[in-house]
Design a protein around this motif. Sequence first.
Motif, mmCIF file in Angstrom:
data_model
loop_
_atom_site.group_PDB
_atom_site.id
_atom_site.type_symbol
_atom_site.label_atom_id
_atom_site.label_comp_id
_atom_site.label_asym_id
_atom_site.label_seq_id
_atom_site.Cartn_x
_atom_site.Cartn_y
_atom_site.Cartn_z
ATOM 1 N N ALA A 4 0.846 -1.208 0.000
ATOM 2 C CA ALA A 4 0.000 0.000 0.000
ATOM 3 C C ALA A 4 0.871 1.243 0.000
ATOM 4 N N THR A 5 0.499 2.203 -0.814
ATOM 5 C CA THR A 5 1.210 3.478 -0.780
ATOM 6 C C THR A 5 0.556 4.367 0.258
ATOM 7 N N ILE A 6 1.335 5.278 0.772
ATOM 8 C CA ILE A 6 0.844 6.181 1.800
ATOM 9 C C ILE A 6 0.399 7.462 1.120
ATOM 10 N N ILE A 19 6.136 3.434 0.244
ATOM 11 C CA ILE A 19 5.475 2.182 0.622
ATOM 12 C C ILE A 19 5.776 1.875 2.085
ATOM 13 N N ARG A 20 4.744 1.547 2.839
ATOM 14 C CA ARG A 20 4.937 1.135 4.238
ATOM 15 C C ARG A 20 5.628 -0.215 4.283
ATOM 16 N N SER A 21 6.593 -0.335 5.157
ATOM 17 C CA SER A 21 7.302 -1.598 5.322
ATOM 18 C C SER A 21 6.590 -2.467 6.359
ATOM 19 N N ASP A 22 7.117 -3.661 6.554
ATOM 20 C CA ASP A 22 6.607 -4.540 7.611
ATOM 21 C C ASP A 22 6.880 -3.946 8.986
ATOM 22 N N PHE A 23 7.860 -3.065 9.077
ATOM 23 C CA PHE A 23 8.146 -2.391 10.338
ATOM 24 C C PHE A 23 7.365 -1.081 10.373
ATOM 25 N N TRP A 24 6.076 -1.223 10.648
ATOM 26 C CA TRP A 24 5.170 -0.073 10.749
ATOM 27 C C TRP A 24 4.345 -0.270 12.009
ATOM 28 N N PHE A 25 4.869 0.240 13.129
ATOM 29 C CA PHE A 25 4.228 0.063 14.420
ATOM 30 C C PHE A 25 3.239 1.197 14.671
ATOM 31 N N LEU A 26 2.021 0.855 15.053
ATOM 32 C CA LEU A 26 1.013 1.872 15.331
ATOM 33 C C LEU A 26 1.452 2.820 16.434
ATOM 34 N N ALA A 37 10.671 3.342 0.675
ATOM 35 C CA ALA A 37 10.166 2.559 1.805
ATOM 36 C C ALA A 37 10.114 3.410 3.065
ATOM 37 N N ALA A 38 9.055 3.232 3.848
ATOM 38 C CA ALA A 38 8.892 3.942 5.114
ATOM 39 C C ALA A 38 8.779 2.926 6.246
ATOM 40 N N PHE A 39 9.429 3.246 7.355
ATOM 41 C CA PHE A 39 9.463 2.378 8.536
ATOM 42 C C PHE A 39 9.053 3.223 9.734
ATOM 43 N N LYS A 40 7.918 2.898 10.367
ATOM 44 C CA LYS A 40 7.477 3.644 11.555
ATOM 45 C C LYS A 40 7.887 2.830 12.770
ATOM 46 N N VAL A 83 18.131 -1.058 5.455
ATOM 47 C CA VAL A 83 17.401 -0.540 6.623
ATOM 48 C C VAL A 83 16.490 -1.632 7.179
ATOM 49 N N PHE A 84 15.838 -2.377 6.299
ATOM 50 C CA PHE A 84 14.974 -3.476 6.731
ATOM 51 C C PHE A 84 15.773 -4.508 7.538
ATOM 52 N N TYR A 85 16.954 -4.902 7.039
ATOM 53 C CA TYR A 85 17.777 -5.893 7.754
ATOM 54 C C TYR A 85 18.292 -5.336 9.079
ATOM 55 N N PHE A 86 18.617 -4.054 9.115
ATOM 56 C CA PHE A 86 19.046 -3.421 10.360
ATOM 57 C C PHE A 86 17.915 -3.473 11.390
#
Length: 93
Positions: A4-6, A19-26, A37-40, A83-86
């Motif tokens: 999903a795009t933001i 694009i939201r990554s799997d690391f998207w914490f509410l 890629a975005a990581f929250k 960044v994802f692997y980090f």
Amino acid sequence: MEVATIKSSNTPVGFSNVIRSDFWFLDGNIVIIAGQAAFKVHRGQLERHSDVFNSLFSLPQPQDDDLFEGCVYVELQDNPSDVFYFLSALYDG
């Protein structure tokens, strides 16, 4: 990564196709943007485990910063997969 795009009124110009990554914490309080890629994630986790982020967050920040989905954001020039692997190492051990 999630496909999903933001698109939001809270999204700064130039980041509408991120694009939201799997690391998207509410409950995340900082957004890392790398490429498209975005990581929250959690600022405290980054500060605790990374001298680079700890130093970055210790610098004075302007009060009128743009927000991304309601959070301060940091744009990195790193590859999104790096960044994802980090973050995987940080959160998942």
